[in-house]
Write a protein that holds these residues in place. Structure first.
Motif, PDB file in Angstrom:
ATOM      1  N   VAL A  20       0.808  -1.217   0.000  1.00  0.00           N
ATOM      2  CA  VAL A  20       0.000   0.000   0.000  1.00  0.00           C
ATOM      3  C   VAL A  20       0.844   1.271   0.000  1.00  0.00           C
ATOM      4  O   VAL A  20       0.435   2.269  -0.570  1.00  0.00           O
ATOM      5  CB  VAL A  20      -1.022   0.053   1.164  1.00  0.00           C
ATOM      6  CG1 VAL A  20      -1.984  -1.088   1.059  1.00  0.00           C
ATOM      7  CG2 VAL A  20      -0.340   0.057   2.490  1.00  0.00           C
ATOM      8  N   ASN A  27       2.788   3.623  -9.940  1.00  0.00           N
ATOM      9  CA  ASN A  27       2.227   4.145 -11.190  1.00  0.00           C
ATOM     10  C   ASN A  27       3.251   4.229 -12.304  1.00  0.00           C
ATOM     11  O   ASN A  27       3.377   5.237 -12.987  1.00  0.00           O
ATOM     12  CB  ASN A  27       1.586   5.513 -10.966  1.00  0.00           C
ATOM     13  CG  ASN A  27       0.391   5.397 -10.072  1.00  0.00           C
ATOM     14  OD1 ASN A  27      -0.474   4.561 -10.316  1.00  0.00           O
ATOM     15  ND2 ASN A  27       0.328   6.198  -9.041  1.00  0.00           N
ATOM     16  N   GLY A  30       2.306   5.297 -15.766  1.00  0.00           N
ATOM     17  CA  GLY A  30       0.977   5.855 -15.584  1.00  0.00           C
ATOM     18  C   GLY A  30      -0.058   4.905 -15.037  1.00  0.00           C
ATOM     19  O   GLY A  30      -1.040   5.338 -14.467  1.00  0.00           O
ATOM     20  N   PHE A  31       0.118   3.603 -15.216  1.00  0.00           N
ATOM     21  CA  PHE A  31      -0.934   2.711 -14.729  1.00  0.00           C
ATOM     22  C   PHE A  31      -0.431   1.405 -14.137  1.00  0.00           C
ATOM     23  O   PHE A  31      -1.227   0.614 -13.635  1.00  0.00           O
ATOM     24  CB  PHE A  31      -1.928   2.410 -15.849  1.00  0.00           C
ATOM     25  CG  PHE A  31      -1.342   1.604 -16.976  1.00  0.00           C
ATOM     26  CD1 PHE A  31      -1.524   0.235 -17.011  1.00  0.00           C
ATOM     27  CD2 PHE A  31      -0.594   2.212 -17.964  1.00  0.00           C
ATOM     28  CE1 PHE A  31      -0.973  -0.512 -18.030  1.00  0.00           C
ATOM     29  CE2 PHE A  31      -0.044   1.471 -18.991  1.00  0.00           C
ATOM     30  CZ  PHE A  31      -0.239   0.093 -19.022  1.00  0.00           C
ATOM     31  N   ASN A  33       0.800  -0.763 -11.404  1.00  0.00           N
ATOM     32  CA  ASN A  33       1.050  -0.900  -9.979  1.00  0.00           C
ATOM     33  C   ASN A  33       1.192  -2.384  -9.669  1.00  0.00           C
ATOM     34  O   ASN A  33       0.202  -3.078  -9.497  1.00  0.00           O
ATOM     35  CB  ASN A  33      -0.121  -0.347  -9.162  1.00  0.00           C
ATOM     36  CG  ASN A  33      -0.234   1.142  -9.267  1.00  0.00           C
ATOM     37  OD1 ASN A  33       0.763   1.830  -9.418  1.00  0.00           O
ATOM     38  ND2 ASN A  33      -1.436   1.645  -9.206  1.00  0.00           N
ATOM     39  N   LEU A 140      -8.848  -3.395 -22.200  1.00  0.00           N
ATOM     40  CA  LEU A 140      -8.181  -2.719 -21.086  1.00  0.00           C
ATOM     41  C   LEU A 140      -7.700  -3.751 -20.064  1.00  0.00           C
ATOM     42  O   LEU A 140      -6.576  -3.688 -19.567  1.00  0.00           O
ATOM     43  CB  LEU A 140      -9.153  -1.728 -20.450  1.00  0.00           C
ATOM     44  CG  LEU A 140      -8.568  -0.781 -19.420  1.00  0.00           C
ATOM     45  CD1 LEU A 140      -7.720   0.261 -20.110  1.00  0.00           C
ATOM     46  CD2 LEU A 140      -9.666  -0.112 -18.627  1.00  0.00           C
ATOM     47  N   LYS A 144      -3.855  -4.581 -19.013  1.00  0.00           N
ATOM     48  CA  LYS A 144      -3.394  -4.457 -17.633  1.00  0.00           C
ATOM     49  C   LYS A 144      -2.842  -5.777 -17.127  1.00  0.00           C
ATOM     50  O   LYS A 144      -1.815  -5.807 -16.449  1.00  0.00           O
ATOM     51  CB  LYS A 144      -4.538  -3.978 -16.742  1.00  0.00           C
ATOM     52  CG  LYS A 144      -4.768  -2.489 -16.832  1.00  0.00           C
ATOM     53  CD  LYS A 144      -5.751  -2.039 -15.791  1.00  0.00           C
ATOM     54  CE  LYS A 144      -5.790  -0.529 -15.692  1.00  0.00           C
ATOM     55  NZ  LYS A 144      -6.826  -0.089 -14.755  1.00  0.00           N
TER      56      LYS A 144
END
Lengths: 168, 271
Positions: A20, A27, A30-31, A33, A140, A144
């Motif tokens: 956490v 990021n 940008g995306f 994680n 998407l 991911k």
């Protein structure tokens, strides 16, 4: 036995915090994680009570959900991984895994990497499908799963060689 | 009976899995269709304190940048102040004002999931309540969803559940601002009728329809537009003014007339 409990408890807390505080804010591009807490299921003792393992997995997912406001998405993913782990282990290590004296020491590197890879893959697929909750985001989800999955796998492989479970 | 018990015992792991899965699914679906869980969200004491400590440490690394941003904003406000008509007395009596503003720091931000929430370090003790608007220097950010005594979670505009009333600047054509979970720099404005003349680069601001945001708070500019499937409304891509990946200082807006507005609306609907 007691030290196993202690080590796993410590791992639990540290992995939640790492996830956490560090990896959720990464990021990358940008995306991306990476969901590195999956390594908990790789490190968890091979021979253990399945019910307790599933409850632990549920709790681990739930703690991460609690922190990242994604209630029950991480829980579902970790629960599924925990439930599927024996099947994956039989697939990766063959019948050997049924024997009493089986441990990570007598497996090859490839077997371990496949094991880790499958854990990560199942976790990612479940996680991103539940997160999107609709098939209209199919591309998407695929994007991911693929990108985050690879980054997660690399980081988990690094973690597993850094903090080797064999030393227990 | 013996057989049933044996059956359950032999499949106890599958049952446990199904049971826990059911709990998770119920929680997920509830949080998708309605608010996030009231009891398990990051505004709570444990998560708030941990995020607060982490933000305390990491905020030092962006102090210079943040100072610069605040000075620029002060400059803007000063300019506005000096250029307003001098004969208009500045209201000092705070009971006369319609809106109250409270500042806060973001201690947790996310923008990569389809449902993003932020956590801020102000809560009920500072007068924060559910459904207050949150903005930054550049534009809108979201709406407060849950509060604890010292922290609150904010439903970001980058959330597929978010619906914000927005309009094209200097007109009264309003639509609803949503997000399609694709790109964190772009949100979608829907329900603008095709009669409205649009130009790429037009500014989108908040509309007057909501009791949460005051009118004319900037949101972004039109990046691209086309007609939706019914061919009678536009589907507009709006590029946000805010850089959603880099947010530190935010302002909460308290609408003092909100209670009155809501009471009136409730009364009208009842009749």
């Amino acid at each position: 036995m007691n030290s196993t409990l202690l080590i796993n408890g410590l791992r639990f807390v540290l992995l939640v915090l790492t996830q956490v505080l560090i990896f959720n804010t990464l990021n990358f591009l940008g995306f991306i994680n990476p969901l590195v807490y999956v390594i908990f299921f790789y490190w968890y003792p091979l021979k253990s009570n399945r019910a307790i393992f599933m409850l632990t997995a549920f709790l681990l997912g739930f703690m991460i959900d609690f922190f990242s406001d994604t209630l029950a998405v991480h829980s579902i993913a970790s629960l599924t991984v925990a439930y599927a782990r024996p099947v994956i282990m039989r697939f990766c290590f063959g019948v050997n895994y049924e024997f009493q004296n089986f441990s990570f020491r007598n497996t090859t590197k490839i077997q371990r990497l496949t094991f880790l890879g499958l854990l990560v893959l199942i976790h990612q697929v479940v996680y991103f499908s539940i997160e999107a909750m609709s098939l209209s985001h199919f591309l998407l989800i695929l994007k991911k799963v693929f990108t985050t999955g690879i980054v997660t796998l690399v980081i988990c492989a690094l973690f597993s060689s850094l903090f080797s479970p064999q030393s227990e | 009976m013996q057989r049933i018990i044996n059956f359950i015992l032999s499949y106890r792991n599958a049952f446990l899995y199904a049971f826990l899965m059911l709990i998770c699914l119920v929680m997920t679906i509830r949080s998708h269709s309605y608010h996030q869980s009231k009891f398990f969200n990051s505004s709570k004491w444990v998560s708030g304190t941990i995020y607060g400590t982490a933000a305390n440490i990491s905020s030092y690394f962006s102090l210079r940048e943040e100072n610069q941003r605040l000075v620029t904003e002060n400059e803007q406000l000063r300019r506005l102040l000096f250029n307003t008509a001098q004969n208009q007395p500045i209201l000092l009596d705070s009971t006369q004002l319609d809106y109250e503003v409270i500042s806060a720091n973001v201690i947790k931000n996310s923008f990569s999931s389809p449902r993003n929430y932020l956590t801020i370090d102000r809560g009920e003790n500072h007068g924060i309540a559910t459904d207050m608007g949150v903005i930054t220097t550049n534009g809108i950010l979201g709406i407060v969803e849950h509060t604890s005594s010292n922290y609150a979670t904010v439903l970001s505009v980058l959330n597929t559940k978010s619906r914000i009333n927005a309009k094209i600047k200097n007109t009264d054509n309003f639509g609803s601002l949503e997000w399609d979970a694709q790109d964190y720099t772009t949100v979608q404005l829907k329900d603008i009728p095709r009669l409205v003349p649009l130009v790429v680069g037009d500014t989108i601001v908040t509309g007057a329809m909501s009791s949460i945001f005051p009118e004319n708070i900037p949101i972004g500019v039109i990046k691209k537009y086309d007609l939706d499937t019914s061919k009678s409304f536009y589907h507009i891509d709006v590029e946000l003014f805010n850089d959603m990946s880099n947010i530190k200082n935010v302002y909460l807006i308290i609408n003092k007339n909100k209670k009155e507005i809501l009471e009136l609306q409730a009364k009208t609907e009842d009749e």
